[in-house]
Design a protein around this motif. Structure first.
Motif, PDB file in Angstrom:
ATOM      1  N   GLU A 101      -4.466  -6.595  -5.559  1.00 24.99           N
ATOM      2  CA  GLU A 101      -4.244  -5.422  -4.997  1.00 24.99           C
ATOM      3  C   GLU A 101      -5.350  -4.500  -4.661  1.00 24.99           C
ATOM      4  OE1 GLU A 101      -2.179  -3.562  -2.921  1.00 24.99           O
ATOM      5  OE2 GLU A 101      -0.868  -4.510  -4.306  1.00 24.99           O
ATOM      6  N   SER A 102      -5.658  -3.990  -3.545  1.00 21.94           N
ATOM      7  CA  SER A 102      -6.875  -3.474  -3.328  1.00 21.94           C
ATOM      8  C   SER A 102      -6.334  -1.901  -2.940  1.00 21.94           C
ATOM      9  CB  SER A 102      -7.596  -3.934  -2.029  1.00 21.94           C
ATOM     10  OG  SER A 102      -7.725  -5.320  -2.515  1.00 21.94           O
ATOM     11  N   ARG A 103      -7.380  -0.719  -3.027  1.00 22.64           N
ATOM     12  CA  ARG A 103      -7.371   0.519  -2.661  1.00 22.64           C
ATOM     13  C   ARG A 103      -8.404   1.098  -2.374  1.00 22.64           C
ATOM     14  NH1 ARG A 103      -6.994   5.647  -4.353  1.00 22.64           N
ATOM     15  NH2 ARG A 103      -7.286   5.279  -6.380  1.00 22.64           N
TER      16      ARG A 103
ATOM     17  N   PHE B  27      -3.817   7.576  -1.680  1.00 22.66           N
ATOM     18  CA  PHE B  27      -3.017   6.742  -1.840  1.00 22.66           C
ATOM     19  C   PHE B  27      -2.057   7.086  -0.196  1.00 22.66           C
ATOM     20  CE2 PHE B  27      -3.374   7.886  -6.127  1.00 22.66           C
ATOM     21  CZ  PHE B  27      -3.576   6.480  -6.805  1.00 22.66           C
TER      22      PHE B  27
ATOM     23  N   TYR C 245      -0.016   8.073  -8.473  1.00 23.19           N
ATOM     24  CA  TYR C 245       0.228   6.612  -7.973  1.00 23.19           C
ATOM     25  C   TYR C 245       0.798   6.364  -6.688  1.00 23.19           C
ATOM     26  CZ  TYR C 245       5.088   7.178  -9.387  1.00 23.19           C
ATOM     27  OH  TYR C 245       6.374   7.738  -9.530  1.00 23.19           O
ATOM     28  N   ASP C 246       0.868   5.398  -6.213  1.00 27.12           N
ATOM     29  CA  ASP C 246       1.222   5.183  -4.967  1.00 27.12           C
ATOM     30  C   ASP C 246       2.725   4.497  -5.052  1.00 27.12           C
ATOM     31  OD1 ASP C 246       1.967   3.566  -2.255  1.00 27.12           O
ATOM     32  OD2 ASP C 246       0.035   4.321  -1.857  1.00 27.12           O
TER      33      ASP C 246
ATOM     34  N   SER D 209       2.624   0.528  -6.819  1.00 24.24           N
ATOM     35  CA  SER D 209       2.562   0.709  -8.200  1.00 24.24           C
ATOM     36  C   SER D 209       3.923   0.063  -8.942  1.00 24.24           C
ATOM     37  CB  SER D 209       2.601   2.088  -8.519  1.00 24.24           C
ATOM     38  OG  SER D 209       1.328   2.669  -8.356  1.00 24.24           O
TER      39      SER D 209
ATOM     40  N   ASN E  39      -5.086   1.174  -9.751  1.00 22.89           N
ATOM     41  CA  ASN E  39      -4.887   1.886  -8.457  1.00 22.89           C
ATOM     42  C   ASN E  39      -4.076   3.210  -9.180  1.00 22.89           C
ATOM     43  OD1 ASN E  39      -5.825   0.244  -7.058  1.00 22.89           O
ATOM     44  ND2 ASN E  39      -4.144  -0.624  -6.257  1.00 22.89           N
TER      45      ASN E  39
ATOM     46  N   ARG F  70     -12.115   3.634  -5.540  1.00 13.21           N
ATOM     47  CA  ARG F  70     -11.799   2.326  -4.705  1.00 13.21           C
ATOM     48  C   ARG F  70     -11.723   1.224  -5.934  1.00 13.21           C
ATOM     49  NH1 ARG F  70     -16.941   1.192  -4.013  1.00 13.21           N
ATOM     50  NH2 ARG F  70     -17.130  -0.642  -5.359  1.00 13.21           N
TER      51      ARG F  70
ATOM     52  N   SER G 259      -9.990  -2.893  -6.509  1.00 15.67           N
ATOM     53  CA  SER G 259      -9.505  -4.214  -6.076  1.00 15.67           C
ATOM     54  C   SER G 259      -9.663  -5.046  -7.319  1.00 15.67           C
ATOM     55  CB  SER G 259     -10.402  -4.782  -4.953  1.00 15.67           C
ATOM     56  OG  SER G 259      -9.829  -5.997  -4.783  1.00 15.67           O
TER      57      SER G 259
END
Length: 473
Positions: A83-85, A89, A132-133, A137, A158, A202, A204
């Motif tokens: 998972e990346s961000r 969010f 959180y997203d 999440s 994340n 950031r 990942s």
């Protein structure tokens, strides 16, 4: 993990959505007088001189069900996960909690002319906010404080999160400044128990059964015992000191409209030399998930992340504010029915809430229904029942009837919280007594504190505001 400290267990394992006990506002209970320091808790000619909870805590038995988080992490590692961000969010959500447990509270009637009251209290507070997203999440809520406060919180990296738990030891004082206007203050000494803040700009992560790849830019601050182990000694209120103040006022109009305003818990904690701060920008591949024979896979992941953080950490003191807020209440009684409109807003984050407390009273019993709506766009419905006499009070309620119903239903059926979310429940209760001489009105008195001592005194707030008055020659 040592679990002998019952108080700490209450703090870190009883999470609920942020909520004050709005149904107890404007009730003149002992709880009300400490949370809203301008409020009275004694009734002339009826109440006795000393009020206390006699070490029977005001308990918030709310809970946040963690689900089977160990199984979730095992599956995450076995099945692989990426998972990346970068940046904000896409679908931001916030989980909040604000636990407030009064361990001890005592209040005494001081002086009749200005209806002066003073009190002492010991609270334990816990405040948490996790951003959180909602789309990515997985709600991996951990069962122990160590894993709760560690870097992997939701969806590995994340999230942005903050938690602090502390003691609050306070002195309160209130008096009538005029017949309609009252003033009160609460001065508090704070002592921190634990603190955690983690913000990732950031992240990942790629996990398999043997290695971890990570690309992350983040900063964090921590203060909790080595290994996350709490015992009686390191939880005593004598270190990580801070201070806070609450000021409040009430006013009653000639038509019977009651208004109350407070600035609450404006303060900070200075977290000491055992604190850790860090900021890093790292990209590492093939980090081995190694451990002892038979060790659980989630512990291997925990160790790898801890080692990653230690290389970018320094011990450093820091200062953090507590959850300060402003409250406003307006109310008027219509026979047996009393509506209370309450608006609350936090100073250091965007959270705010509006609640309408609808109370019906019959004799010594009252029932309240409390719909509320907050800036997180959550609607909640609470209820409360209370028995109250001039010398005794007992209440039982919930801040979130709907969530508590579904959580209770799952408990009865033996269901656990699913990995994609959590269940919230809320039940709070409290009890207090008054003992000693009856605080009689002077025209009815047989004895009253502050009367018959041969001298007349000026009010405390009158002396303070007197410096602004023009002196008579």
């Amino acid at each position: 993990m040592k679990k002998g400290l019952v108080v700490l267990f209450l703090v870190v394992s009883t999470l609920n959505a942020t909520a004050q006990q709005y149904a107890l506002f404007n009730t003149k209970t002992l709880f009300d007088s400490f949370e809203n320091p301008a409020q009275k808790s004694f009734v002339l000619d009826s109440s006795r001189q000393f009020a206390s909870n006699f070490l029977i805590p005001y308990l918030d038995l709310s809970s946040l069900s963690p689900g089977n988080s160990n199984v979730a992490i095992r599956n995450l590692i076995r099945q692989g996960y990426t998972e990346s961000r970068i940046g904000a969010f896409a679908n931001p959500k916030t989980m909040r909690e604000d636990v407030n447990v009064y361990i001890a509270a005592i209040r005494l009637f001081k002086y009749h002319k200005y209806h002066s009251e003073m009190g002492f209290s010991w609270q334990i507070r816990s405040e948490t906010q996790v951003d959180y997203d909602a789309d990515i999440s997985k709600g991996l809520f951990y069962e122990t404080f160590q894993k709760f406060a560690s870097i992997p919180r939701i969806n590995i990296f994340n999230n942005n999160s903050k938690m602090q738990a502390y003691h609050q030891i306070s002195f309160t004082y209130r008096e009538n400044y005029t017949k309609r206007w009252a003033l009160g203050a609460k001065v508090s000494l704070l002592s921190g128990i634990g603190y955690m803040q983690f913000d990732a700009s950031r992240s990942s992560a790629s996990v398999n059964s043997a290695t971890l790849d990570v690309d992350m830019a983040a900063k964090f601050r921590l203060n909790y015992p080595e290994g996350g182990e709490f015992n009686f000694k390191n939880s005593l209120p004598y270190k990580n000191l801070g201070a806070a103040i609450t000021i409040g006022t009430t006013y009653t109009t000639k038509s019977g409209v009651f208004m109350m305003a407070n600035i609450k818990d404006l303060g900070f904690i200075r977290w000491g030399k055992n604190s850790y701060t860090g900021a890093f920008d790292v990209t590492q591949s093939n980090i081995p998930l190694v451990g002892n024979p038979g060790e659980q896979e989630e512990d291997k992941l925990q160790r790898a992340l801890d080692n990653l953080a230690k290389g970018n950490t320094e011990q450093k003191r820091f200062i953090a504010p507590i959850n300060s807020r402003a409250d406003f209440l307006i109310s008027k009684t219509f026979g047996a029915y009393t509506p209370n409109l309450i608006i609350s807003k936090h100073f250091f984050n965007k959270y705010g809430e509006a609640a309408l407390v609808n109370t019906i009273k019959s004799g010594t019993f009252s029932f309240s229904a409390i719909p509320s709506y907050n800036t997180d766009k959550n609607f909640r419905l609470g209820i409360q029942g209370m028995i109250q006499t001039p010398n005794f009070e007992m209440f039982l309620g919930t801040n979130d009837l709907i969530e508590t119903y579904y959580a209770g239903k799952d408990i009865i059926k033996g269901n656990e919280a699913v990995e994609t979310g959590y269940h919230r429940g809320s039940i709070y209760l409290g009890m207090a007594f008054k003992i000693g001489y009856i605080v009689e009105h002077p025209m009815n008195m047989s004895w009253m504190p502050g009367v018959g001592d041969g001298q007349e005194r000026q009010s405390f707030f009158g002396r303070i505001f007197g410096i602004f008055k023009k002196k008579q020659r």
